[in-house]
Design a protein around this motif. Structure first.
Motif, PDB file in Angstrom:
ATOM      1  N   ALA A  54       0.709  -1.122  -0.120  1.00 19.82           N
ATOM      2  CA  ALA A  54      -0.012  -0.039   0.145  1.00 19.82           C
ATOM      3  C   ALA A  54       0.751   1.243   0.202  1.00 19.82           C
ATOM      4  O   ALA A  54       1.958   1.147   0.519  1.00 19.82           O
ATOM      5  CB  ALA A  54      -0.944   0.150   1.344  1.00 19.82           C
ATOM      6  N   GLU A  55       0.364   2.322  -0.453  1.00 18.42           N
ATOM      7  CA  GLU A  55       1.153   3.573  -0.243  1.00 18.42           C
ATOM      8  C   GLU A  55       1.142   4.094   0.889  1.00 18.42           C
ATOM      9  O   GLU A  55       0.166   4.125   1.567  1.00 18.42           O
ATOM     10  CB  GLU A  55       0.365   4.618  -1.363  1.00 18.42           C
ATOM     11  CG  GLU A  55       0.598   4.158  -2.788  1.00 18.42           C
ATOM     12  CD  GLU A  55      -0.016   5.124  -3.918  1.00 18.42           C
ATOM     13  OE1 GLU A  55      -0.795   5.934  -3.434  1.00 18.42           O
ATOM     14  OE2 GLU A  55       0.291   5.094  -5.136  1.00 18.42           O
ATOM     15  N   ALA A  56       2.078   4.902   1.229  1.00 20.71           N
ATOM     16  CA  ALA A  56       2.023   5.577   2.482  1.00 20.71           C
ATOM     17  C   ALA A  56       3.056   6.717   2.283  1.00 20.71           C
ATOM     18  O   ALA A  56       3.870   6.808   1.433  1.00 20.71           O
ATOM     19  CB  ALA A  56       2.910   4.577   3.705  1.00 20.71           C
ATOM     20  N   GLY A  57       2.835   7.798   3.216  1.00 17.18           N
ATOM     21  CA  GLY A  57       3.547   9.128   2.832  1.00 17.18           C
ATOM     22  C   GLY A  57       3.092   9.693   1.885  1.00 17.18           C
ATOM     23  O   GLY A  57       1.962   9.806   1.442  1.00 17.18           O
ATOM     24  N   LYS A  58       4.015  10.672   0.812  1.00 13.46           N
ATOM     25  CA  LYS A  58       3.593  11.227  -0.111  1.00 13.46           C
ATOM     26  C   LYS A  58       3.315  10.356  -1.306  1.00 13.46           C
ATOM     27  O   LYS A  58       4.112   9.439  -1.455  1.00 13.46           O
ATOM     28  CB  LYS A  58       4.874  12.031  -0.493  1.00 13.46           C
ATOM     29  CG  LYS A  58       4.648  13.059  -1.593  1.00 13.46           C
ATOM     30  CD  LYS A  58       5.805  13.806  -2.219  1.00 13.46           C
ATOM     31  CE  LYS A  58       5.735  14.144  -3.282  1.00 13.46           C
ATOM     32  NZ  LYS A  58       7.043  14.478  -4.021  1.00 13.46           N
ATOM     33  N   ARG A  59       2.257  10.749  -2.086  1.00 13.62           N
ATOM     34  CA  ARG A  59       1.676   9.973  -3.017  1.00 13.62           C
ATOM     35  C   ARG A  59       2.390   9.932  -4.340  1.00 13.62           C
ATOM     36  O   ARG A  59       3.068  11.173  -4.522  1.00 13.62           O
ATOM     37  CB  ARG A  59       0.222  10.351  -3.330  1.00 13.62           C
ATOM     38  CG  ARG A  59      -0.464   9.290  -4.310  1.00 13.62           C
ATOM     39  CD  ARG A  59      -1.788   9.854  -4.334  1.00 13.62           C
ATOM     40  NE  ARG A  59      -2.434   9.185  -5.499  1.00 13.62           N
ATOM     41  CZ  ARG A  59      -2.844   8.074  -5.613  1.00 13.62           C
ATOM     42  NH1 ARG A  59      -2.846   7.172  -4.456  1.00 13.62           N
ATOM     43  NH2 ARG A  59      -3.564   7.468  -6.621  1.00 13.62           N
ATOM     44  N   GLY A  60       2.860   8.968  -4.865  1.00 17.30           N
ATOM     45  CA  GLY A  60       3.556   8.981  -6.007  1.00 17.30           C
ATOM     46  C   GLY A  60       4.977   8.697  -5.776  1.00 17.30           C
ATOM     47  O   GLY A  60       5.307   7.823  -4.909  1.00 17.30           O
ATOM     48  N   ARG A  61       5.984   9.229  -6.669  1.00 13.24           N
ATOM     49  CA  ARG A  61       7.355   9.088  -6.091  1.00 13.24           C
ATOM     50  C   ARG A  61       7.838  10.375  -5.736  1.00 13.24           C
ATOM     51  O   ARG A  61       7.518  11.357  -5.830  1.00 13.24           O
ATOM     52  CB  ARG A  61       7.918   8.844  -7.609  1.00 13.24           C
ATOM     53  CG  ARG A  61       7.568   7.299  -8.490  1.00 13.24           C
ATOM     54  CD  ARG A  61       8.236   7.169  -9.676  1.00 13.24           C
ATOM     55  NE  ARG A  61       7.654   7.997 -10.553  1.00 13.24           N
ATOM     56  CZ  ARG A  61       7.929   7.860 -11.844  1.00 13.24           C
ATOM     57  NH1 ARG A  61       8.965   7.309 -12.082  1.00 13.24           N
ATOM     58  NH2 ARG A  61       7.373   8.660 -12.826  1.00 13.24           N
ATOM     59  N   GLY A  62       8.962  10.034  -5.069  1.00  7.83           N
ATOM     60  CA  GLY A  62       9.702  10.963  -4.311  1.00  7.83           C
ATOM     61  C   GLY A  62      10.404  10.666  -3.118  1.00  7.83           C
ATOM     62  O   GLY A  62       9.772   9.580  -2.649  1.00  7.83           O
ATOM     63  N   PRO A  63      11.119  11.582  -2.444  1.00 10.97           N
ATOM     64  CA  PRO A  63      11.888  11.235  -1.284  1.00 10.97           C
ATOM     65  C   PRO A  63      10.860  10.764  -0.143  1.00 10.97           C
ATOM     66  O   PRO A  63      11.150   9.976   0.821  1.00 10.97           O
ATOM     67  CB  PRO A  63      12.638  12.407  -1.014  1.00 10.97           C
ATOM     68  CG  PRO A  63      12.056  13.511  -1.647  1.00 10.97           C
ATOM     69  CD  PRO A  63      11.331  12.876  -2.715  1.00 10.97           C
TER      70      PRO A  63
END
Length: 91
Positions: A54-63
């Protein structure tokens, strides 16, 4: 599931205490094992097609973006270690 997908899922389980897999230019990595990366296509398939991550933190790509393991992913890995047929796991 392919061996690369299973390796990425195991890496997500290993990285769970550190907050999940982190995104880098090379791909997704376990912060505790920076030398092994997992391709973005494989990780995306585990997120969107299988529901094991699952996605966590900022959505998409990035640090600040992370991928964490879900209960379905934990159940799949548990079934692999106990030798239960993985097709019997309901996701």
């Amino acid at each position: 599931m392919t061996p690369k997908m299973e390796a990425a899922l195991q890496a997500a389980l290993d990285a769970d205490a550190a907050g999940g897999l982190c995104y880098t230019v090379a791909g997704w990595i376990d912060p505790g094992n920076c030398w092994t990366y997992h391709g973005p296509v494989i990780v995306s398939r585990l997120v969107y097609d299988r529901g094991f991550l699952a996605e966590a933190g900022k959505r998409g790509r990035g640090p600040q973006s992370r991928r964490i393991i879900t209960d379905a992913g934990r159940a799949y890995l548990a079934a692999k270690t106990v030798k239960v047929d993985p097709r019997r796991i309901v996701t």
